[in-house]
Design a protein around this motif. Structure first.
Motif, short mmCIF file in Angstrom:
data_model
loop_
_atom_site.label_atom_id
_atom_site.label_comp_id
_atom_site.label_asym_id
_atom_site.label_seq_id
_atom_site.Cartn_x
_atom_site.Cartn_y
_atom_site.Cartn_z
N GLN A 45 0.23 11.16 -9.28
CA GLN A 45 0.10 10.85 -7.85
C GLN A 45 1.19 9.88 -7.41
O GLN A 45 1.79 10.04 -6.35
CB GLN A 45 -1.29 10.26 -7.57
N ASP A 70 0.66 14.02 3.43
CA ASP A 70 -0.14 15.23 3.54
C ASP A 70 0.53 16.36 2.75
O ASP A 70 -0.10 17.13 2.03
CB ASP A 70 -0.27 15.61 5.02
N SER A 87 0.85 -1.19 0.00
CA SER A 87 0.00 0.00 0.00
C SER A 87 0.89 1.24 0.00
O SER A 87 2.10 1.15 0.24
CB SER A 87 -0.91 0.01 1.22
N LEU A 132 -1.83 13.90 -0.58
CA LEU A 132 -2.40 12.58 -0.90
C LEU A 132 -2.82 11.78 0.34
O LEU A 132 -2.92 10.55 0.30
CB LEU A 132 -1.36 11.76 -1.69
N THR A 133 -3.12 12.50 1.41
CA THR A 133 -3.47 11.82 2.66
C THR A 133 -4.55 10.77 2.49
O THR A 133 -4.48 9.68 3.05
CB THR A 133 -3.95 12.85 3.71
N SER A 134 -5.54 11.08 1.68
CA SER A 134 -6.69 10.18 1.58
C SER A 134 -6.37 8.90 0.80
O SER A 134 -7.20 8.02 0.69
CB SER A 134 -7.86 10.92 0.92
N HIS A 135 -5.15 8.81 0.26
CA HIS A 135 -4.79 7.64 -0.54
C HIS A 135 -3.89 6.65 0.20
O HIS A 135 -3.38 5.71 -0.40
CB HIS A 135 -4.10 8.08 -1.83
N ALA A 136 -3.71 6.86 1.49
CA ALA A 136 -2.72 6.08 2.26
C ALA A 136 -2.88 4.58 2.13
O ALA A 136 -1.90 3.84 2.07
CB ALA A 136 -2.75 6.49 3.73
N ASN A 137 -4.11 4.12 2.07
CA ASN A 137 -4.33 2.66 2.08
C ASN A 137 -4.57 2.07 0.70
O ASN A 137 -4.88 0.89 0.57
CB ASN A 137 -5.45 2.31 3.04
N LYS A 138 -4.43 2.89 -0.33
CA LYS A 138 -4.57 2.37 -1.69
C LYS A 138 -3.26 1.71 -2.14
O LYS A 138 -2.23 1.84 -1.48
CB LYS A 138 -4.91 3.50 -2.65
N LEU A 168 2.68 9.66 6.99
CA LEU A 168 1.41 10.39 6.82
C LEU A 168 1.66 11.89 6.69
O LEU A 168 1.00 12.57 5.91
CB LEU A 168 0.46 10.09 7.98
#
Ligand code: ADP
Ligand code: MG
Length: 240
Positions: free
Chosen positions: A141, A122, A93, A126-132, A118
């Motif tokens: 990206q 930030d 990830s 791209l904080t919201s993509h951490a677990n992708k 994290l």
């Protein structure tokens, strides 16, 4: 911070670098440009020992890169490198990509590494993509993650080799913006790029290479306003 003295390198009998001498001081941004095949990638790879040299000396923060006693793994941990292709670990990830080397190489705890990862995620927005996973992100990206991953190691300098040249045009600026910000923050950077807008904005010096030689090593304004060599003039005429 980075010093090259009389560096020459051959691939078998082909001389790819010829008596290259230059330095990059702390906080300086040096853009390396020149025609395809002129040795830019090879030059930048010699700085963190990814390519050995046959003649000359390279010092990074006082460490002799080509001294057999030098621990290259340790050196590479301190010099961030971002390539044309993003080279994230596809099976990890994004946050795992950011924490792996911190834990394995710098012996940080998982918590500490995640916090740092994290924070840098930030920073590149791209904080919201951490677990992708990398394949779920666009090229731009992924390249921003690659920069964040390098920064997680608290590098003393960053090397870039055409970080935007594999990207679709609409993604180039999001990556350059991150690099511009880094430059303004005083990161020592050596950047191979054809993005002359970036060079004009943040470079202190420009190295122009041709056929394995550093043909010009000048302040940015002198390079753009008054290139000395015909080859640099030609190059600028084509690219600007
Ligand atoms: P640039 O990044 O400026 O395009 P490179 O450093 O990639 O240039 O390559 C410089 C020259 O060295 C080119 O002629 C290329 O074909 C040659 N070259 C690059 N890598 C190798 C290699 N591993 N073996 C042999 N020749 C190489
Ligand atoms: Mg190259």
């Amino acid at each position: 911070m980075i010093s090259l003295k009389h560096v020459s390198k051959w691939y078998d009998r082909f001389q790819v670098l010829s008596d290259c001498t230059t330095e990059v001081n702390k906080g300086e941004v040096v853009v390396v440009c020149g025609p395809s095949g002129s040795g830019k990638s090879t030059l930048i790879k010699t700085v963190n020992g990814l390519e050995p040299i046959q003649q000359g000396t390279i010092l990074v923060d006082g460490i002799a890169v080509n001294d057999p006693k030098t621990n290259l793994a340790q050196l590479r941990a301190r010099v961030g490198m971002v390539f044309q292709h993003f080279e994230l670990f596809p099976h990890l990830s994004i946050i795992e990509n950011l924490t792996l080397a911190q834990i394995k190489v710098l012996n940080r705890s998982k918590d500490e590494a995640q916090k740092k990862g994290l924070a840098l995620l930030d920073r590149v927005g791209l904080t919201s993509h951490a677990n992708k996973f990398p394949s779920q992100l666009s090229g731009g990206q992924q390249q921003r993650v690659a920069i964040a991953r390098a920064l997680c190691m608290d590098p003393i300098a960053m090397l870039f080799d055409e970080p935007t040249s594999a990207l679709d045009p609409e993604m180039i600026n999001e990556v350059l913006d991150v690099m511009v910000e880094l430059a303004y923050e005083g990161m020592t950077m050596m950047v191979v790029t054809h993005e002359m807008g970036f060079a004009k904005k943040v470079a202190h010096r420009i190295l122009f290479m041709d056929e394995g030689k550093i043909i010009e090593d000048t302040k940015k304004d002198d390079f753009f306003n008054n290139p000395q060599s015909d080859r640099a003039k030609d190059f600028l005429a084509k690219i600007l």
